[in-house]
Design an enzyme around this catalytic site. Sequence first.
Site, PDB file in Angstrom:
ATOM      1  N   GLU A  34       0.862  -1.189   0.000  1.00 27.06           N
ATOM      2  CA  GLU A  34       0.000   0.000   0.000  1.00 27.06           C
ATOM      3  C   GLU A  34       0.895   1.234   0.000  1.00 27.06           C
ATOM      4  O   GLU A  34       1.758   1.386   0.859  1.00 27.06           O
ATOM      5  CB  GLU A  34      -0.902  -0.009   1.226  1.00 27.06           C
ATOM      6  CG  GLU A  34      -1.640   1.293   1.488  1.00 27.06           C
ATOM      7  CD  GLU A  34      -2.525   1.719   0.321  1.00 27.06           C
ATOM      8  OE1 GLU A  34      -2.373   2.880  -0.127  1.00 27.06           O
ATOM      9  OE2 GLU A  34      -3.347   0.895  -0.135  1.00 27.06           O
ATOM     10  N   CYS A  47     -16.117   6.410   3.735  1.00 27.56           N
ATOM     11  CA  CYS A  47     -17.282   6.088   4.569  1.00 27.56           C
ATOM     12  C   CYS A  47     -17.139   6.527   6.026  1.00 27.56           C
ATOM     13  O   CYS A  47     -18.053   7.131   6.592  1.00 27.56           O
ATOM     14  CB  CYS A  47     -17.543   4.577   4.555  1.00 27.56           C
ATOM     15  SG  CYS A  47     -17.240   3.754   2.982  1.00 27.56           S
ATOM     16  N   ILE A 177     -22.350  10.880  -3.044  1.00 29.89           N
ATOM     17  CA  ILE A 177     -21.369  11.781  -2.442  1.00 29.89           C
ATOM     18  C   ILE A 177     -21.844  13.217  -2.490  1.00 29.89           C
ATOM     19  O   ILE A 177     -21.694  13.977  -1.528  1.00 29.89           O
ATOM     20  CB  ILE A 177     -20.007  11.615  -3.135  1.00 29.89           C
ATOM     21  CG1 ILE A 177     -19.476  10.189  -2.901  1.00 29.89           C
ATOM     22  CG2 ILE A 177     -18.997  12.633  -2.615  1.00 29.89           C
ATOM     23  CD1 ILE A 177     -18.221   9.841  -3.686  1.00 29.89           C
ATOM     24  N   ARG A 197     -26.273  18.219 -13.732  1.00 26.90           N
ATOM     25  CA  ARG A 197     -26.663  18.304 -15.138  1.00 26.90           C
ATOM     26  C   ARG A 197     -27.931  17.506 -15.448  1.00 26.90           C
ATOM     27  O   ARG A 197     -28.566  17.722 -16.479  1.00 26.90           O
ATOM     28  CB  ARG A 197     -25.517  17.829 -16.042  1.00 26.90           C
ATOM     29  CG  ARG A 197     -25.175  16.364 -15.934  1.00 26.90           C
ATOM     30  CD  ARG A 197     -24.110  15.995 -16.972  1.00 26.90           C
ATOM     31  NE  ARG A 197     -22.839  16.653 -16.692  1.00 26.90           N
ATOM     32  CZ  ARG A 197     -22.081  17.222 -17.622  1.00 26.90           C
ATOM     33  NH1 ARG A 197     -22.480  17.242 -18.873  1.00 26.90           N
ATOM     34  NH2 ARG A 197     -20.931  17.770 -17.301  1.00 26.90           N
ATOM     35  N   GLY A 260     -18.253  11.808  -9.810  1.00 28.80           N
ATOM     36  CA  GLY A 260     -17.911  10.418 -10.101  1.00 28.80           C
ATOM     37  C   GLY A 260     -16.497  10.064  -9.696  1.00 28.80           C
ATOM     38  O   GLY A 260     -15.715  10.912  -9.243  1.00 28.80           O
ATOM     39  N   ALA A 339     -27.134   2.480   1.826  1.00 29.15           N
ATOM     40  CA  ALA A 339     -27.638   3.644   2.561  1.00 29.15           C
ATOM     41  C   ALA A 339     -27.011   4.908   2.002  1.00 29.15           C
ATOM     42  O   ALA A 339     -25.852   4.902   1.574  1.00 29.15           O
ATOM     43  CB  ALA A 339     -27.321   3.522   4.052  1.00 29.15           C
ATOM     44  N   HIS A 434     -43.374  -1.576  19.205  1.00 28.76           N
ATOM     45  CA  HIS A 434     -44.020  -0.271  19.338  1.00 28.76           C
ATOM     46  C   HIS A 434     -43.486   0.480  20.549  1.00 28.76           C
ATOM     47  O   HIS A 434     -43.215  -0.128  21.579  1.00 28.76           O
ATOM     48  CB  HIS A 434     -45.537  -0.480  19.486  1.00 28.76           C
ATOM     49  CG  HIS A 434     -46.314   0.785  19.549  1.00 28.76           C
ATOM     50  ND1 HIS A 434     -46.533   1.578  18.452  1.00 28.76           N
ATOM     51  CD2 HIS A 434     -46.903   1.406  20.604  1.00 28.76           C
ATOM     52  CE1 HIS A 434     -47.239   2.634  18.813  1.00 28.76           C
ATOM     53  NE2 HIS A 434     -47.477   2.560  20.116  1.00 28.76           N
TER      54      HIS A 434
END
Length: 459
Positions: A34, A47, A177, A197, A260, A339, A434
Amino acid sequence: MSDTYDLVVIGGGSGGVRAARMSAQLGAKVAIVEEYRYGGTCVIRGCVPKKLFVYASRFPDLFDVAPSFGWQVDASFDWQTLLANKDKEIARLEKIYETLLDGSGVTLFHDRATITGPNSVSLKSGGTLEARHILVATGGSPFKPAIEGAELGITSNEAFHLETLPKTILVEGGGYIAVEFATIFSGLGVDTTLVYRGDRILRGFDHDIREGLESALHERGVRLRYGYHISKLEKDGEGVCVSFSHGEEATFGAVMFATGRHPNTDDLGLEAAGVDRDQTGAIVVDAYSRSSCPSIYAVGDVTGRAALTPVAIREGAAFAQTVFNNTPTTVPYDLIPTAVFSEPEIGTVGLSEERAAERYRSIDVYLTRFRPMINTLSGRQDKMMLKLITETATGRVLGCHIMGPGAGEMIQLVAIPMGMNATKADFDHAIAVHPTAAEELVTLKAPSYRVVDGEKVAA
Protein backbone atom coordinates in the site's frame (compact mmCIF):
# COMPACT_ATOMS: atom_id res chain seq x y z
CA MET A 1 16.43 -8.78 -4.07
CA SER A 2 13.45 -11.00 -4.81
CA ASP A 3 10.95 -12.58 -2.42
CA THR A 4 8.44 -15.27 -3.41
CA TYR A 5 4.84 -15.42 -2.22
CA ASP A 6 1.68 -17.35 -2.95
CA LEU A 7 -0.16 -14.03 -3.15
CA VAL A 8 0.81 -10.39 -3.53
CA VAL A 9 -2.03 -7.93 -2.93
CA ILE A 10 -1.69 -4.43 -4.34
CA GLY A 11 -3.85 -2.06 -2.30
CA GLY A 12 -4.53 -1.98 1.43
CA GLY A 13 -8.20 -1.05 1.38
CA SER A 14 -11.15 -3.08 2.63
CA GLY A 15 -11.18 -5.62 -0.20
CA GLY A 16 -7.45 -6.14 -0.35
CA VAL A 17 -7.07 -6.45 3.41
CA ARG A 18 -9.88 -9.02 3.68
CA ALA A 19 -8.40 -11.08 0.83
CA ALA A 20 -4.90 -10.92 2.32
CA ARG A 21 -5.99 -11.89 5.83
CA MET A 22 -8.21 -14.76 4.75
CA SER A 23 -5.65 -16.11 2.30
CA ALA A 24 -2.97 -16.09 5.00
CA GLN A 25 -5.31 -17.81 7.45
CA LEU A 26 -5.88 -20.48 4.80
CA GLY A 27 -2.16 -21.17 4.72
CA ALA A 28 -0.92 -18.96 1.89
CA LYS A 29 2.25 -16.89 2.12
CA VAL A 30 0.94 -13.36 1.54
CA ALA A 31 2.37 -9.88 1.04
CA ILE A 32 0.36 -6.68 0.71
CA VAL A 33 1.61 -3.38 -0.72
CA GLU A 34 0.00 0.00 0.00
CA GLU A 35 1.53 3.30 -1.09
CA TYR A 36 -0.63 5.62 1.02
CA ARG A 37 -2.36 4.47 4.22
CA TYR A 38 -3.84 1.11 5.19
CA GLY A 39 -7.61 1.17 5.37
CA GLY A 40 -8.21 2.50 1.87
CA THR A 41 -10.81 5.02 0.78
CA CYS A 42 -13.50 3.83 3.19
CA VAL A 43 -11.50 4.20 6.37
CA ILE A 44 -9.14 7.04 5.48
CA ARG A 45 -11.16 9.40 3.28
CA GLY A 46 -14.54 7.86 2.62
CA CYS A 47 -17.28 6.09 4.57
CA VAL A 48 -15.86 6.45 8.08
CA PRO A 49 -14.85 10.14 8.17
CA LYS A 50 -17.97 10.97 6.14
CA LYS A 51 -20.21 9.32 8.73
CA LEU A 52 -18.42 11.23 11.49
CA PHE A 53 -19.08 14.46 9.60
CA VAL A 54 -22.70 13.40 9.14
CA TYR A 55 -23.09 12.98 12.90
CA ALA A 56 -21.62 16.46 13.42
CA SER A 57 -24.01 17.99 10.89
CA ARG A 58 -27.10 16.51 12.57
CA PHE A 59 -26.73 18.23 15.94
CA PRO A 60 -28.55 21.42 14.82
CA ASP A 61 -31.67 19.33 14.20
CA LEU A 62 -31.46 17.95 17.73
CA PHE A 63 -30.94 21.43 19.12
CA ASP A 64 -33.99 22.55 17.14
CA VAL A 65 -36.34 20.05 18.81
CA ALA A 66 -34.65 20.15 22.24
CA PRO A 67 -36.82 23.00 23.63
CA SER A 68 -39.99 20.96 23.03
CA PHE A 69 -38.55 18.35 25.40
CA GLY A 70 -37.69 20.94 28.03
CA TRP A 71 -34.05 21.52 27.12
CA GLN A 72 -32.51 24.93 26.52
CA VAL A 73 -29.38 24.70 24.37
CA ASP A 74 -26.74 27.34 23.69
CA ALA A 75 -24.29 25.62 21.34
CA SER A 76 -21.46 26.64 19.03
CA PHE A 77 -19.49 24.63 16.49
CA ASP A 78 -15.71 24.40 16.12
CA TRP A 79 -14.48 22.92 12.83
CA GLN A 80 -10.93 22.38 14.09
CA THR A 81 -12.14 20.20 16.96
CA LEU A 82 -14.06 17.99 14.54
CA LEU A 83 -11.03 17.66 12.25
CA ALA A 84 -8.68 16.79 15.09
CA ASN A 85 -10.98 14.16 16.57
CA LYS A 86 -11.69 12.70 13.13
CA ASP A 87 -7.96 12.40 12.42
CA LYS A 88 -7.39 10.72 15.78
CA GLU A 89 -10.08 8.13 15.07
CA ILE A 90 -8.81 7.44 11.53
CA ALA A 91 -5.28 6.90 12.84
CA ARG A 92 -6.66 4.43 15.40
CA LEU A 93 -8.50 2.46 12.74
CA GLU A 94 -5.50 2.47 10.41
CA LYS A 95 -3.37 0.96 13.19
CA ILE A 96 -6.01 -1.75 13.73
CA TYR A 97 -5.87 -2.67 10.04
CA GLU A 98 -2.10 -3.04 10.16
CA THR A 99 -2.24 -5.01 13.40
CA LEU A 100 -4.84 -7.43 12.00
CA LEU A 101 -2.74 -8.02 8.89
CA ASP A 102 0.41 -8.56 10.89
CA GLY A 103 -1.40 -10.88 13.27
CA SER A 104 -2.58 -12.97 10.32
CA GLY A 105 1.01 -13.45 9.13
CA VAL A 106 0.79 -11.05 6.18
CA THR A 107 3.97 -9.17 5.21
CA LEU A 108 3.25 -5.46 4.90
CA PHE A 109 4.97 -3.03 2.55
CA HIS A 110 4.49 0.74 2.60
CA ASP A 111 5.44 1.22 -1.02
CA ARG A 112 4.34 1.74 -4.61
CA ALA A 113 3.89 -1.50 -6.57
CA THR A 114 4.06 -2.00 -10.33
CA ILE A 115 3.19 -5.23 -12.10
CA THR A 116 6.07 -6.34 -14.31
CA GLY A 117 4.63 -9.64 -15.50
CA PRO A 118 1.99 -12.28 -14.74
CA ASN A 119 3.83 -13.32 -11.57
CA SER A 120 6.03 -10.39 -10.59
CA VAL A 121 5.68 -7.03 -8.87
CA SER A 122 8.39 -4.40 -8.48
CA LEU A 123 8.56 -1.97 -5.57
CA LYS A 124 9.40 1.69 -6.02
CA SER A 125 11.90 1.50 -3.17
CA GLY A 126 13.66 -1.39 -4.89
CA GLY A 127 13.23 -5.13 -4.95
CA THR A 128 10.85 -7.52 -6.65
CA LEU A 129 8.06 -9.70 -5.29
CA GLU A 130 7.35 -12.95 -7.13
CA ALA A 131 3.89 -14.45 -6.70
CA ARG A 132 1.78 -17.35 -7.91
CA HIS A 133 -1.17 -14.99 -7.78
CA ILE A 134 -1.50 -11.19 -7.83
CA LEU A 135 -4.60 -9.42 -6.56
CA VAL A 136 -5.21 -5.82 -7.61
CA ALA A 137 -7.32 -3.94 -5.06
CA THR A 138 -6.29 -0.35 -5.66
CA GLY A 139 -9.79 1.11 -5.50
CA GLY A 140 -10.89 4.31 -7.17
CA SER A 141 -10.41 8.07 -6.91
CA PRO A 142 -12.66 11.08 -7.38
CA PHE A 143 -11.94 13.03 -10.52
CA LYS A 144 -12.33 16.61 -11.64
CA PRO A 145 -13.85 17.51 -15.00
CA ALA A 146 -11.53 18.67 -17.77
CA ILE A 147 -12.43 22.34 -17.53
CA GLU A 148 -10.42 25.52 -17.18
CA GLY A 149 -9.55 26.20 -13.55
CA ALA A 150 -10.52 22.74 -12.30
CA GLU A 151 -7.56 22.82 -9.91
CA LEU A 152 -9.40 25.49 -7.90
CA GLY A 153 -12.09 22.96 -6.95
CA ILE A 154 -11.92 20.22 -4.34
CA THR A 155 -13.17 16.64 -4.22
CA SER A 156 -14.29 14.47 -1.32
CA ASN A 157 -10.60 13.75 -0.61
CA GLU A 158 -9.82 17.37 0.20
CA ALA A 159 -13.16 18.02 1.92
CA PHE A 160 -11.95 16.02 4.91
CA HIS A 161 -8.94 18.30 5.36
CA LEU A 162 -10.18 21.85 4.75
CA GLU A 163 -8.29 24.27 6.95
CA THR A 164 -11.38 26.40 7.45
CA LEU A 165 -15.06 25.86 6.79
CA PRO A 166 -16.20 28.06 3.87
CA LYS A 167 -19.16 30.39 4.30
CA THR A 168 -20.59 29.29 0.94
CA ILE A 169 -20.02 26.19 -1.19
CA LEU A 170 -21.12 24.88 -4.57
CA VAL A 171 -21.33 21.08 -4.93
CA GLU A 172 -21.53 19.64 -8.44
CA GLY A 173 -23.08 16.18 -8.80
CA GLY A 174 -26.25 14.26 -8.10
CA GLY A 175 -25.16 10.95 -6.57
CA TYR A 176 -24.41 9.60 -3.09
CA ILE A 177 -21.37 11.78 -2.44
CA ALA A 178 -22.92 14.99 -3.75
CA VAL A 179 -26.10 14.83 -1.65
CA GLU A 180 -24.27 13.59 1.43
CA PHE A 181 -21.76 16.45 1.39
CA ALA A 182 -24.47 18.97 0.52
CA THR A 183 -26.32 18.00 3.69
CA ILE A 184 -23.10 17.84 5.73
CA PHE A 185 -22.04 21.35 4.76
CA SER A 186 -25.57 22.71 5.13
CA GLY A 187 -25.89 21.13 8.57
CA LEU A 188 -22.62 22.74 9.64
CA GLY A 189 -23.95 26.17 8.71
CA VAL A 190 -22.49 26.58 5.22
CA ASP A 191 -24.70 28.26 2.60
CA THR A 192 -24.94 25.36 0.13
CA THR A 193 -25.87 25.08 -3.53
CA LEU A 194 -25.97 21.83 -5.49
CA VAL A 195 -25.79 21.86 -9.28
CA TYR A 196 -26.49 18.77 -11.39
CA ARG A 197 -26.66 18.30 -15.14
CA GLY A 198 -29.54 15.81 -14.77
CA ASP A 199 -33.18 16.51 -14.00
CA ARG A 200 -33.26 15.08 -10.45
CA ILE A 201 -30.77 13.84 -7.84
CA LEU A 202 -30.02 10.15 -7.12
CA ARG A 203 -30.54 8.74 -10.60
CA GLY A 204 -31.50 5.06 -10.42
CA PHE A 205 -33.19 5.30 -7.01
CA ASP A 206 -36.93 4.91 -6.49
CA HIS A 207 -38.83 8.03 -7.61
CA ASP A 208 -40.44 8.58 -4.19
CA ILE A 209 -37.00 8.58 -2.58
CA ARG A 210 -35.67 11.03 -5.16
CA GLU A 211 -38.62 13.39 -4.81
CA GLY A 212 -38.64 13.10 -1.03
CA LEU A 213 -34.96 13.96 -0.63
CA GLU A 214 -35.25 16.80 -3.12
CA SER A 215 -38.08 18.32 -1.09
CA ALA A 216 -36.17 17.83 2.17
CA LEU A 217 -33.06 19.52 0.79
CA HIS A 218 -35.15 22.51 -0.29
CA GLU A 219 -36.63 22.73 3.21
CA ARG A 220 -33.13 22.66 4.71
CA GLY A 221 -32.11 25.61 2.57
CA VAL A 222 -29.97 23.74 0.04
CA ARG A 223 -30.44 25.32 -3.38
CA LEU A 224 -30.77 22.82 -6.24
CA ARG A 225 -29.93 23.81 -9.82
CA TYR A 226 -30.74 21.23 -12.47
CA GLY A 227 -29.92 20.93 -16.16
CA TYR A 228 -26.55 22.63 -16.29
CA HIS A 229 -22.99 22.27 -15.07
CA ILE A 230 -19.77 24.12 -14.31
CA SER A 231 -17.84 25.20 -17.41
CA LYS A 232 -14.99 27.23 -15.85
CA LEU A 233 -13.49 28.23 -12.50
CA GLU A 234 -11.49 31.38 -11.79
CA LYS A 235 -9.93 32.79 -8.65
CA ASP A 236 -11.99 35.67 -7.23
CA GLY A 237 -10.34 37.19 -4.18
CA GLU A 238 -10.72 34.66 -1.37
CA GLY A 239 -13.35 32.76 -3.32
CA VAL A 240 -13.89 30.98 -6.63
CA CYS A 241 -15.87 32.47 -9.52
CA VAL A 242 -17.92 29.82 -11.27
CA SER A 243 -19.02 30.07 -14.91
CA PHE A 244 -21.98 27.82 -15.69
CA SER A 245 -22.92 26.18 -18.96
CA HIS A 246 -25.90 28.57 -19.29
CA GLY A 247 -23.63 31.60 -19.19
CA GLU A 248 -24.31 32.61 -15.59
CA GLU A 249 -21.55 33.43 -13.10
CA ALA A 250 -21.42 33.33 -9.30
CA THR A 251 -18.72 33.33 -6.62
CA PHE A 252 -18.48 30.78 -3.81
CA GLY A 253 -16.15 30.26 -0.89
CA ALA A 254 -15.39 26.74 -2.20
CA VAL A 255 -16.38 24.48 -5.07
CA MET A 256 -16.61 20.71 -4.69
CA PHE A 257 -16.74 18.23 -7.56
CA ALA A 258 -18.73 15.07 -6.79
CA THR A 259 -19.11 13.99 -10.38
CA GLY A 260 -17.91 10.42 -10.10
CA ARG A 261 -14.85 8.27 -9.50
CA HIS A 262 -12.47 6.40 -11.76
CA PRO A 263 -10.59 3.15 -11.06
CA ASN A 264 -6.96 3.43 -9.96
CA THR A 265 -5.41 1.44 -12.79
CA ASP A 266 -3.03 3.93 -14.40
CA ASP A 267 0.69 3.20 -14.22
CA LEU A 268 0.16 -0.17 -12.54
CA GLY A 269 1.89 -2.10 -15.30
CA LEU A 270 -1.25 -4.02 -16.25
CA GLU A 271 -0.22 -3.98 -19.90
CA ALA A 272 2.93 -5.94 -19.07
CA ALA A 273 0.76 -8.85 -17.95
CA GLY A 274 -1.88 -8.55 -20.67
CA VAL A 275 -4.68 -7.48 -18.28
CA ASP A 276 -7.70 -6.14 -20.14
CA ARG A 277 -9.48 -2.97 -19.07
CA ASP A 278 -12.80 -1.51 -20.18
CA GLN A 279 -13.43 1.98 -21.55
CA THR A 280 -13.49 3.46 -18.04
CA GLY A 281 -10.13 1.91 -17.16
CA ALA A 282 -11.65 -0.71 -14.86
CA ILE A 283 -10.13 -4.18 -14.86
CA VAL A 284 -12.34 -6.68 -16.64
CA VAL A 285 -12.92 -9.77 -14.47
CA ASP A 286 -15.07 -12.89 -14.52
CA ALA A 287 -17.50 -14.06 -11.84
CA TYR A 288 -14.55 -15.21 -9.71
CA SER A 289 -12.71 -11.86 -10.02
CA ARG A 290 -10.13 -13.30 -12.43
CA SER A 291 -8.73 -11.01 -15.11
CA SER A 292 -7.71 -11.86 -18.66
CA CYS A 293 -4.33 -12.89 -17.20
CA PRO A 294 -5.03 -16.19 -15.32
CA SER A 295 -2.69 -15.38 -12.42
CA ILE A 296 -4.03 -11.87 -11.80
CA TYR A 297 -7.30 -11.09 -10.03
CA ALA A 298 -9.00 -7.85 -9.01
CA VAL A 299 -11.63 -6.88 -6.43
CA GLY A 300 -13.37 -3.73 -5.29
CA ASP A 301 -13.86 -0.41 -7.04
CA VAL A 302 -11.00 -1.08 -9.44
CA THR A 303 -13.27 -3.57 -11.27
CA GLY A 304 -16.12 -1.14 -11.86
CA ARG A 305 -18.74 -3.49 -10.45
CA ALA A 306 -20.60 -2.31 -7.35
CA ALA A 307 -18.48 0.45 -5.80
CA LEU A 308 -19.41 -0.23 -2.18
CA THR A 309 -17.11 -1.22 0.68
CA PRO A 310 -19.12 -4.26 1.87
CA VAL A 311 -19.13 -5.57 -1.71
CA ALA A 312 -15.34 -5.23 -1.95
CA ILE A 313 -15.01 -7.13 1.34
CA ARG A 314 -17.24 -9.94 0.06
CA GLU A 315 -15.27 -10.05 -3.18
CA GLY A 316 -12.02 -10.31 -1.23
CA ALA A 317 -13.40 -13.15 0.86
CA ALA A 318 -14.77 -14.93 -2.22
CA PHE A 319 -11.35 -14.65 -3.87
CA ALA A 320 -9.63 -16.26 -0.90
CA GLN A 321 -12.15 -19.10 -0.80
CA THR A 322 -11.84 -19.67 -4.53
CA VAL A 323 -8.07 -19.59 -4.86
CA PHE A 324 -6.79 -20.87 -1.52
CA ASN A 325 -9.62 -23.01 -0.14
CA ASN A 326 -10.62 -24.87 -3.30
CA THR A 327 -14.15 -23.53 -2.89
CA PRO A 328 -15.22 -21.54 -5.97
CA THR A 329 -17.26 -18.66 -4.57
CA THR A 330 -19.09 -15.83 -6.28
CA VAL A 331 -20.73 -12.70 -4.91
CA PRO A 332 -24.49 -12.07 -5.36
CA TYR A 333 -24.92 -8.65 -6.94
CA ASP A 334 -28.68 -8.83 -7.40
CA LEU A 335 -29.64 -7.83 -3.86
CA ILE A 336 -27.30 -5.22 -2.41
CA PRO A 337 -28.66 -3.05 0.42
CA THR A 338 -27.29 0.46 0.54
CA ALA A 339 -27.64 3.64 2.56
CA VAL A 340 -27.28 7.29 1.63
CA PHE A 341 -26.27 9.32 4.67
CA SER A 342 -28.02 12.46 3.58
CA GLU A 343 -30.50 14.27 5.77
CA PRO A 344 -32.97 12.67 5.84
CA GLU A 345 -31.15 9.36 5.67
CA ILE A 346 -32.01 6.81 2.99
CA GLY A 347 -31.93 3.02 3.05
CA THR A 348 -32.83 0.90 0.04
CA VAL A 349 -32.67 -2.72 -1.07
CA GLY A 350 -34.06 -4.53 -4.09
CA LEU A 351 -36.00 -3.05 -7.00
CA SER A 352 -37.35 0.45 -7.34
CA GLU A 353 -40.98 0.78 -8.36
CA GLU A 354 -39.87 1.62 -11.90
CA ARG A 355 -37.60 -1.43 -12.23
CA ALA A 356 -40.16 -3.75 -10.66
CA ALA A 357 -42.85 -2.55 -13.06
CA GLU A 358 -40.54 -3.31 -15.98
CA ARG A 359 -39.82 -6.86 -14.82
CA TYR A 360 -43.20 -7.94 -13.47
CA ARG A 361 -46.62 -7.64 -15.07
CA SER A 362 -48.31 -6.62 -11.81
CA ILE A 363 -46.86 -5.21 -8.59
CA ASP A 364 -48.40 -3.87 -5.38
CA VAL A 365 -47.01 -0.75 -3.77
CA TYR A 366 -47.35 -0.10 -0.04
CA LEU A 367 -46.45 3.48 0.88
CA THR A 368 -46.68 5.44 4.12
CA ARG A 369 -45.46 8.87 5.22
CA PHE A 370 -45.55 10.27 8.75
CA ARG A 371 -43.71 12.56 11.12
CA PRO A 372 -41.02 10.78 13.19
CA MET A 373 -42.02 10.66 16.83
CA ILE A 374 -39.12 12.90 17.89
CA ASN A 375 -40.69 15.74 15.91
CA THR A 376 -44.23 15.44 17.29
CA LEU A 377 -43.67 17.70 20.29
CA SER A 378 -42.17 20.41 18.11
CA GLY A 379 -43.25 22.26 15.00
CA ARG A 380 -40.92 20.34 12.69
CA GLN A 381 -42.81 18.87 9.75
CA ASP A 382 -40.09 16.57 8.35
CA LYS A 383 -41.71 13.38 7.06
CA MET A 384 -40.48 9.81 7.18
CA MET A 385 -41.29 7.46 4.30
CA LEU A 386 -41.44 3.67 4.10
CA LYS A 387 -42.24 1.86 0.88
CA LEU A 388 -42.63 -1.84 0.09
CA ILE A 389 -42.97 -3.21 -3.42
CA THR A 390 -44.32 -6.74 -3.88
CA GLU A 391 -45.20 -9.03 -6.76
CA THR A 392 -48.99 -9.24 -6.93
CA ALA A 393 -49.14 -12.91 -7.90
CA THR A 394 -46.84 -14.28 -5.19
CA GLY A 395 -46.60 -11.52 -2.59
CA ARG A 396 -42.80 -11.72 -2.72
CA VAL A 397 -41.15 -8.53 -1.51
CA LEU A 398 -39.21 -7.06 -4.45
CA GLY A 399 -38.00 -3.80 -2.95
CA CYS A 400 -37.93 -1.77 0.22
CA HIS A 401 -37.17 1.95 0.39
CA ILE A 402 -36.93 3.95 3.60
CA MET A 403 -36.24 7.65 4.16
CA GLY A 404 -35.86 9.07 7.64
CA PRO A 405 -34.04 8.53 10.95
CA GLY A 406 -32.37 5.11 11.19
CA ALA A 407 -33.08 4.19 7.57
CA GLY A 408 -29.61 2.69 7.10
CA GLU A 409 -29.93 0.52 10.19
CA MET A 410 -33.38 -0.69 9.21
CA ILE A 411 -32.51 -1.58 5.63
CA GLN A 412 -29.71 -3.89 6.76
CA LEU A 413 -32.25 -6.02 8.64
CA VAL A 414 -34.81 -5.90 5.82
CA ALA A 415 -32.16 -7.30 3.45
CA ILE A 416 -32.08 -10.58 5.41
CA PRO A 417 -35.67 -11.73 4.82
CA MET A 418 -35.58 -10.37 1.28
CA GLY A 419 -32.52 -12.53 0.62
CA MET A 420 -34.67 -15.48 1.72
CA ASN A 421 -37.43 -14.52 -0.78
CA ALA A 422 -39.78 -13.37 1.96
CA THR A 423 -43.35 -12.46 1.07
CA LYS A 424 -45.60 -9.72 2.37
CA ALA A 425 -47.33 -12.41 4.42
CA ASP A 426 -44.00 -13.23 6.08
CA PHE A 427 -43.58 -9.56 7.00
CA ASP A 428 -47.15 -9.45 8.31
CA HIS A 429 -46.47 -12.51 10.48
CA ALA A 430 -43.92 -10.54 12.51
CA ILE A 431 -45.20 -8.76 15.62
CA ALA A 432 -44.59 -5.03 15.60
CA VAL A 433 -42.19 -3.33 18.00
CA HIS A 434 -44.02 -0.27 19.34
CA PRO A 435 -43.47 2.64 19.27
CA THR A 436 -40.95 2.53 16.42
CA ALA A 437 -40.88 3.72 12.84
CA ALA A 438 -39.84 0.25 11.70
CA GLU A 439 -43.13 -1.26 12.87
CA GLU A 440 -44.74 0.27 9.79
CA LEU A 441 -42.95 -2.37 7.72
CA VAL A 442 -45.03 -5.11 9.34
CA THR A 443 -48.31 -3.26 9.82
CA LEU A 444 -48.97 -2.05 6.26
CA LYS A 445 -52.32 -3.72 5.59
CA ALA A 446 -53.39 -2.88 2.07
CA PRO A 447 -51.51 -1.69 -1.03
CA SER A 448 -51.61 2.03 -1.67
CA TYR A 449 -51.95 1.21 -5.36
CA ARG A 450 -51.12 -1.42 -7.96
CA VAL A 451 -49.09 -1.13 -11.17
CA VAL A 452 -50.29 -3.41 -13.99
CA ASP A 453 -48.51 -3.45 -17.35
CA GLY A 454 -46.84 -0.18 -16.38
CA GLU A 455 -50.11 1.60 -15.51
CA LYS A 456 -51.03 2.70 -11.99
CA VAL A 457 -54.46 1.41 -10.92
CA ALA A 458 -56.41 1.08 -7.68
CA ALA A 459 -55.40 -1.95 -5.62
